[in-house]
Motif scaffolding. Sequence first.
Motif, mmCIF file in Angstrom:
data_model
loop_
_atom_site.group_PDB
_atom_site.id
_atom_site.type_symbol
_atom_site.label_atom_id
_atom_site.label_comp_id
_atom_site.label_asym_id
_atom_site.label_seq_id
_atom_site.Cartn_x
_atom_site.Cartn_y
_atom_site.Cartn_z
ATOM 1 N N SER A 152 30.905 51.403 -64.268
ATOM 2 C CA SER A 152 32.344 51.606 -64.420
ATOM 3 C C SER A 152 32.810 52.744 -63.515
ATOM 4 C CB SER A 152 32.672 51.913 -65.886
ATOM 5 O OG SER A 152 34.038 52.190 -66.043
ATOM 6 N N PRO A 153 33.270 52.421 -62.276
ATOM 7 C CA PRO A 153 33.758 53.475 -61.370
ATOM 8 C C PRO A 153 34.924 54.263 -61.954
ATOM 9 C CG PRO A 153 33.431 51.401 -60.190
ATOM 10 C CD PRO A 153 33.309 51.101 -61.649
ATOM 11 N N ALA A 154 35.827 53.560 -62.680
ATOM 12 C CA ALA A 154 36.982 54.253 -63.269
ATOM 13 C C ALA A 154 36.527 55.303 -64.280
ATOM 14 C CB ALA A 154 37.906 53.240 -63.936
ATOM 15 N N SER A 155 35.481 54.990 -65.078
ATOM 16 C CA SER A 155 34.967 55.949 -66.057
ATOM 17 C C SER A 155 34.294 57.128 -65.364
ATOM 18 C CB SER A 155 33.966 55.254 -66.990
ATOM 19 O OG SER A 155 34.565 54.175 -67.650
ATOM 20 N N MET A 156 33.598 56.863 -64.249
ATOM 21 C CA MET A 156 32.961 57.937 -63.488
ATOM 22 C C MET A 156 34.015 58.897 -62.934
ATOM 23 S SD MET A 156 30.070 55.740 -61.422
ATOM 24 C CE MET A 156 29.478 57.182 -60.548
ATOM 25 N N ILE A 157 35.076 58.322 -62.374
ATOM 26 C CA ILE A 157 36.156 59.156 -61.818
ATOM 27 C C ILE A 157 36.863 59.926 -62.932
ATOM 28 C CG2 ILE A 157 38.369 59.083 -60.613
ATOM 29 C CD1 ILE A 157 37.305 56.606 -59.108
ATOM 30 N N GLY A 158 37.137 59.225 -64.047
ATOM 31 C CA GLY A 158 37.833 59.878 -65.161
ATOM 32 C C GLY A 158 37.048 61.044 -65.736
ATOM 33 N N SER A 159 35.750 60.839 -65.990
ATOM 34 C CA SER A 159 34.917 61.916 -66.540
ATOM 35 C C SER A 159 34.776 63.068 -65.548
ATOM 36 C CB SER A 159 33.529 61.374 -66.902
ATOM 37 O OG SER A 159 33.620 60.378 -67.888
ATOM 38 N N SER A 160 34.603 62.734 -64.254
ATOM 39 C CA SER A 160 34.468 63.780 -63.232
ATOM 40 C C SER A 160 35.730 64.623 -63.143
ATOM 41 C CB SER A 160 34.162 63.146 -61.870
ATOM 42 O OG SER A 160 32.972 62.399 -61.909
ATOM 43 N N LEU A 161 36.895 63.968 -63.130
ATOM 44 C CA LEU A 161 38.150 64.710 -63.048
ATOM 45 C C LEU A 161 38.373 65.569 -64.292
ATOM 46 C CD1 LEU A 161 40.558 62.030 -61.496
ATOM 47 C CD2 LEU A 161 39.613 64.077 -60.397
ATOM 48 N N LEU A 162 38.026 65.020 -65.459
ATOM 49 C CA LEU A 162 38.216 65.766 -66.706
ATOM 50 C C LEU A 162 37.417 67.062 -66.692
ATOM 51 C CD1 LEU A 162 39.290 65.856 -69.665
ATOM 52 C CD2 LEU A 162 37.190 64.674 -70.331
#
Length: 671
Positions: A152-162
Amino acid sequence: MSNRFYLKMAADNIRKNGKVYLPFLISCICSVMVSYIMLALSMSRGLGQIPGGNNMQLILTLGNVVISIFFAIFLFYTNSFLMKRRKKEFGVYNILGMDKKHIQKLIMYETMYIASISIVVGLLTGIILNKVCVLVIRRMMDATVSLGFELSPASMIGSSLLFATFFLLLLGYNTYQVHLANPIELLRGGNVGEKEPKTKWIMAVLGSGFLGAGYYLALTIQSPMTGMPLVFLAVLLVIAGTYLLFTAGSIVALKLLRKNSTYYYQIKHFIPVSGMIYRMKKNAVGLANICVMSVGVILLLSIAVSLYVTSDESIHAQYPSNVIAEIKLSGDIPEAEKQVKSELQQAAERTAAETQVEIDSISSYTSLSFPAVLVQGGFDVPEDIYSNQTTKISSLYFIDQNNYNSLFGGNVSLNANEVYLHGTGKEYEGTSLSLMGEQYQATVMKDMKGFVTGQSTVSTIVDIYYIIVNDVEMLQKIEQQQRAIIGKSAGAIHVSARIDLDKETGNEQERNFGNILSGKLEAAGIDVSVVDTRVSAGEKFRALRSGVLFVGMNLGILLLMATVLIIYYKQISEAYDDKDRYSIMRKVGLSLKEIKGVIRSQILTVFFLPLIATGVHAAFTFPLMKKLMVVVMLDSTQWFLYCMAASYTVFAIVYVLIYMVTARAYYKIVS
């Protein structure tokens, strides 16, 4: 100085301070991992296609918001311990010629190292474990196991940004602290003592009052759903009372111990009591945090485990038949009842032919239900019954004698002003019944087989009374009386139907039967309140159970991890503060054995206070939590009691192990 110098120095600093940085780093990695898994599961297309999967993903999304807030609070709290230990080191750098901007640059690189390692390792671990979590949830929801690996690229980006945002905020806070402090303050930052706090009797009494009020609400709230504002108020009162009692009450208790000369003037009591009085203002907040989080750990683990051990028997208790239907009646009730029952029979037979399903039996009965307040000699229906949350409400279920006898094989024979009653939870007392100004002769029945099926869990929240009246006309009269009082919120007369299908009927056939039947009834102009199947209800329940279990276990483990870290940092921080003091004591004649006794007395005096307070909090919140578990269809609330007792026992064992480890580390530092 070049950036390479700062990078090397930052890496060396983290390595040399591994005792305080390693637990923080592991916690950050676990937090990133959990955040990714929760986001990935909430966005998974495969889970969304499972029956009930959308409901589970909604719970995961809401749970991720709660966990994100917890992450922010937890990271800032543990960061305060790290900065306290590093202030003296930064002060030395400043005195040796390193400007504040250089120290801030060093902090930036250290934060960059921690953030990079946490995010990269956390995401890699989350990606690996995400597939395991998907398989576990599919197994819990009785869904087929899907092959393949889902990234899940969106989850990777979301967690990284958070977490990048969290670390940027931490960096800003730490650099601002260095900017404000002068070199002397930095040198003394880890050794600043506390003035003797004043005895705040008012705060202690106020804390006791808040705690008592919170306990009272927890014990008296009837329904956690209708009384949700009171539930939040109870939680806030208990938390506020905990902080006030630990802050002010602990100081009062210590000063009372100091006045007790027999207790106070002993080596193992004199030193720890006098020392804790001066540090209790800061110490108490940490103890209160540990207590509040410990309660959260026990409640979350109890909820998760009790849902896990609950079988699908809860569904069978709530859905005794394959298909359940409720149809609202209006107008001339006797005539409407005949028409609806006839239409229902015909629609069910046509649906069975279309879906190629055999019907074993169809049963239906007409009933009326609405809330009331038990008063002396009967029941009252006040106008503010829904808005008044302090009133203890009962639920009344009415059925006429013809429906009861034909459906359940009874031989009830009543006159116009006569009723039969049966109560669950609290039996009705008396031989007469007053209901909205009307008087009836009452006979108490010990059992009403069949009519009470499916209400076993609801009776945990409210007292339910089942009442048999003379005929359907009497039902209509009672319905009109309560509608005149309550208005649009009044209960309506319904025809409730139970349809048992052949045992060979498949899940998809049963689901189709319910959908087609609902469409046929609506097409016939019938006011359908609900048509549901046991299969659909089971899917929703398993989705709810899986989502709550997953979120509860994650939150519980994270809270446990936070509790362990706070205890660890608190003990290590105090050990460094006490190191010079105990060195002086050794020089003035105290032996190592006496110092060890003093340390043991000091740790035991405050260390187990949160554990004891946690047990008291859990005991008083149990009645409210038991009612909340009924809402999520936990049929046997006894399981929740066992799970809470087991969770507290396991937590106490973990707590004792933490004490043993931190006490040993404390002793090594000060000795």
